[in-house]
Design a protein around this motif. Structure first.
Motif, PDB file in Angstrom:
ATOM      1  N   MET B   1     -32.333  11.659  14.695  1.00  0.00           N
ATOM      2  CA  MET B   1     -32.674  10.510  13.861  1.00  0.00           C
ATOM      3  C   MET B   1     -34.050  10.697  13.255  1.00  0.00           C
ATOM      4  N   ARG B   3     -37.603   9.699  11.849  1.00  0.00           N
ATOM      5  CA  ARG B   3     -38.568   8.631  12.158  1.00  0.00           C
ATOM      6  C   ARG B   3     -39.211   8.122  10.878  1.00  0.00           C
ATOM      7  N   TYR B  38     -43.191  -3.867  12.634  1.00  0.00           N
ATOM      8  CA  TYR B  38     -42.615  -3.784  13.982  1.00  0.00           C
ATOM      9  C   TYR B  38     -41.313  -4.582  14.036  1.00  0.00           C
ATOM     10  N   GLU B  39     -41.354  -5.805  13.529  1.00  0.00           N
ATOM     11  CA  GLU B  39     -40.154  -6.651  13.516  1.00  0.00           C
ATOM     12  C   GLU B  39     -39.030  -5.996  12.714  1.00  0.00           C
ATOM     13  N   ASP B  43     -40.454   2.900  13.402  1.00  0.00           N
ATOM     14  CA  ASP B  43     -40.276   3.790  14.553  1.00  0.00           C
ATOM     15  C   ASP B  43     -41.606   4.141  15.206  1.00  0.00           C
ATOM     16  N   GLU B  44     -42.653   4.123  14.411  1.00  0.00           N
ATOM     17  CA  GLU B  44     -44.016   4.309  14.903  1.00  0.00           C
ATOM     18  C   GLU B  44     -44.915   3.656  13.862  1.00  0.00           C
ATOM     19  N   ILE B  71     -47.336  -4.837  20.012  1.00  0.00           N
ATOM     20  CA  ILE B  71     -46.443  -3.938  19.290  1.00  0.00           C
ATOM     21  C   ILE B  71     -46.082  -2.769  20.183  1.00  0.00           C
ATOM     22  N   PHE B  72     -44.792  -2.657  20.509  1.00  0.00           N
ATOM     23  CA  PHE B  72     -44.367  -1.691  21.507  1.00  0.00           C
ATOM     24  C   PHE B  72     -43.607  -0.525  20.896  1.00  0.00           C
ATOM     25  N   VAL B  73     -44.253   0.117  19.927  1.00  0.00           N
ATOM     26  CA  VAL B  73     -43.800   1.420  19.436  1.00  0.00           C
ATOM     27  C   VAL B  73     -45.055   2.309  19.390  1.00  0.00           C
ATOM     28  N   PRO B  74     -44.869   3.629  19.324  1.00  0.00           N
ATOM     29  CA  PRO B  74     -46.039   4.507  19.356  1.00  0.00           C
ATOM     30  C   PRO B  74     -46.994   4.233  18.189  1.00  0.00           C
ATOM     31  N   ASP B  96     -51.569   5.741  21.110  1.00  0.00           N
ATOM     32  CA  ASP B  96     -50.778   6.698  21.881  1.00  0.00           C
ATOM     33  C   ASP B  96     -51.060   8.132  21.467  1.00  0.00           C
ATOM     34  N   PRO B 196     -42.881  19.062  15.219  1.00  0.00           N
ATOM     35  CA  PRO B 196     -42.446  18.163  14.144  1.00  0.00           C
ATOM     36  C   PRO B 196     -43.485  18.010  13.032  1.00  0.00           C
ATOM     37  N   VAL B 197     -42.976  17.914  11.803  1.00  0.00           N
ATOM     38  CA  VAL B 197     -43.829  17.713  10.631  1.00  0.00           C
ATOM     39  C   VAL B 197     -43.505  16.353  10.008  1.00  0.00           C
ATOM     40  N   ASP B 219     -39.401  16.217   9.588  1.00  0.00           N
ATOM     41  CA  ASP B 219     -38.905  15.666  10.853  1.00  0.00           C
ATOM     42  C   ASP B 219     -39.149  14.164  10.920  1.00  0.00           C
ATOM     43  N   ARG B 286     -32.836   4.799  13.061  1.00  0.00           N
ATOM     44  CA  ARG B 286     -32.652   3.748  14.048  1.00  0.00           C
ATOM     45  C   ARG B 286     -32.425   2.407  13.363  1.00  0.00           C
TER      46      ARG B 286
END
Lengths: 214, 286
Positions: B1, B3, B38-39, B43-44, B71-74, B96, B196-197, B219, B286
């Motif tokens: 998937m 990002r 985020y809502e 993905d980050e 906010i609970f993503v990277p 992160d 990843p790029v 990526d 996602r």
């Protein structure tokens, strides 16, 4: 003397000097829990739940646990029947061994080992990103995936994956490239999750919420 | 998937957006943009302190702290990070990963130091690439202003060997223009790198994003203007202060018409719509 099957203390996040524990604590606090971050074996023995997070190298992690005299307390805690979850590297540490950077013994709480993700065209290693959960033979009801559904995605960052000896320890699989690997483990009240639920938005928070209500 | 990573360039208390990383226009509070993305399924998130290199320090700690509570993503943070101690303090605030360009070019050992201390997964090499008349790509530093004399592919290879875990690849030529990602640059680096790029700079439409994935082999993809101007169509910014160029927000343009007053070449889109259309075009997300 074996630990009782119920703890009196708060949820304990094991601090062994490796990773950003604060992000796990923030997610648990967001869910209404008041966790303690600790490397004190007595706090572990008293805890009602234990989270073993982890980012970094397997060998360093085990050396740090040994240095802090946390290996036996974690093994005793796991045998108590109280909920334990290993996240990312923390999941891998539950296994017997890993050959990341030479062969290292793990905590031996779940039988099996860790192996490197194979490279495949278009699939770089480490695997960084969101991947879905696929069902295994066991139902998810009453487990850390009690609030999850097949296809729910979590955020992964890893180069190694676990290979449990007993297929019945697999709660969910994830596919990356040509490989379908165990991404969520369960044996009794001991769980492991290869992803970072604390960084996986609502689906990750649902997993942690289920853990908190075990 | 694939990002999808919204990029928030931050100056002082506000999200700003420019062209070629310059000519900044104030768009509003980062917390509002971050919460919305985020809502909507980001993905980050990527926060860049746009003036940090100028002052030699990153000023985002407080904004990062407030973000990480909700906010609970990277969250990747970049701009002005010069030492392991700088990295430690921004990670402690709740980031992160860190994105490092200027300080890594000046002192490549910093890449290994950060990777050794916090893991490679945390060390994102930020590359600001400019195409030379010869067709080669040169790394720029200090927010695209200074030439480094380093060729991009060779630098990426060296940085990965030193411990960089991801590459944030920004085309300075395309940044803010809406002319599409530099596909040749993206493919060159994505195919060569073992890590990843993340393609960045130039997204003006959903199709541009799709091309970065399919033709550029990216990526992950990062974008700012198309999402920000999309978000502004339905956001009320009362509290952006008087700092910087706030004319755009002050003109009291009706919300629905703001997109037309955005940058030329930018087709604003919501994150939800972007992902829906990418899936339709055959790129799973996602």
């Amino acid at each position: 003397m074996p630990l009782s099957s119920r703890g009196v203390g708060p949820t304990a996040i094991v601090d062994y000097g490796l990773c950003n524990l604060a992000s796990v604590a923030r997610a648990l606090r967001h869910l209404g829990s008041e966790p303690v971050i600790t490397s004190d074996p007595d706090e572990l023995r008293a805890a009602s739940r234990v989270v073993l997070p982890g980012v970094g190298a397997f060998g360093t992690a085990m050396a740090n646990l040994r240095e802090r005299a946390l290996i036996a307390p974690l093994q005793e805690y796991a045998a108590s029947g109280r909920p334990l979850i290993g996240l990312c590297l923390g999941m891998q540490l539950l296994m017997d061994e890993s050959d990341e950077g030479g062969l290292h013994r793990g905590l031996g709480i779940i039988a099996g080992r860790c192996a490197r993700l194979p490279r495949a065209p278009g699939y770089k290693v480490p695997h960084i990103g969101w991947s879905g959960l696929e069902p295994a033979a066991r139902p998810w009801t009453g487990t850390v995936l009690g609030r999850s559904a097949p296809g729910d995605t979590l955020y992964f960052v890893h180069s190694f994956h676990v290979l449990p000896v007993d297929e019945r320890d697999v709660l969910a699989y994830t596919t990356y490239g040509a490989l379908r690997y165990c991404s969520v483990l369960a044996r009794g009240s001991v769980y492991g999750c290869q992803a970072h639920p604390e960084k996986s938005s609502r689906t990750g928070l649902a997993l942690l919420e289920s853990f908190l209500s075990l | 998937m694939i990002r999808i990573i919204p990029r928030l360039d931050i100056k002082g208390p506000n999200v700003v957006k420019g062209v070629h990383l310059e000519g900044l226009r104030v768009l509003g509070r980062p917390e509002l943009f971050a919460a919305r993305y985020y809502e909507e399924g980001a993905d980050e998130l990527l926060y860049m302190d746009t003036v940090a290199s100028l002052y030699g320090r990153n000023n985002l700690a407080e904004i990062v702290e407030r973000t990480a509570e909700q906010i609970f993503v990277p969250l990747t943070v970049g701009g002005g990070l010069r030492s392991v101690e700088d990295v430690r303090s921004i990670l402690r605030a709740g980031a992160d990963k860190v994105a490092i360009n200027t300080a890594a070019v000046a002192n490549p050992r910093l890449i290994s130091e950060v990777a050794d201390a916090f893991g490679s997964q945390c060390m994102v090499l930020s590359v600001e690439a400019r195409r030379l008349p010869t067709g080669a790509y040169e790394c720029m530093t200090d927010n695209g202003r200074e030439n480094s004399g380093r060729e991009v592919a060779a630098w990426v290879e060296e940085a990965v060997r030193l411990g960089a875990g991801e590459i944030l690849l920004t085309s300075v030529d395309r940044e803010g223009t809406g002319k599409g990602y530099d596909l040749e640059l993206t493919r060159l680096i994505a195919d060569a790198a073992d890590v990843p790029v993340i393609a960045c700079g130039g997204a003006g439409s959903v199709e541009d994003v799709q091309r970065a994935i399919v033709e550029g082999h990216a990526d992950a993809v990062c974008m700012a203007s198309i999402l920000h101007y999309g978000a502004l169509q339905s956001m009320q910014h009362a509290d952006y202060g008087d700092e910087g160029n706030v004319d755009f927000l002050k003109r009291k343009i009706p919300l629905a018409a703001r997109s037309e007053h955005g940058r030329r070449g930018i087709e604003p889109v919501s994150l939800v719509e972007l992902k829906r259309r990418l899936r339709e075009l055959g790129s799973p997300c996602r």
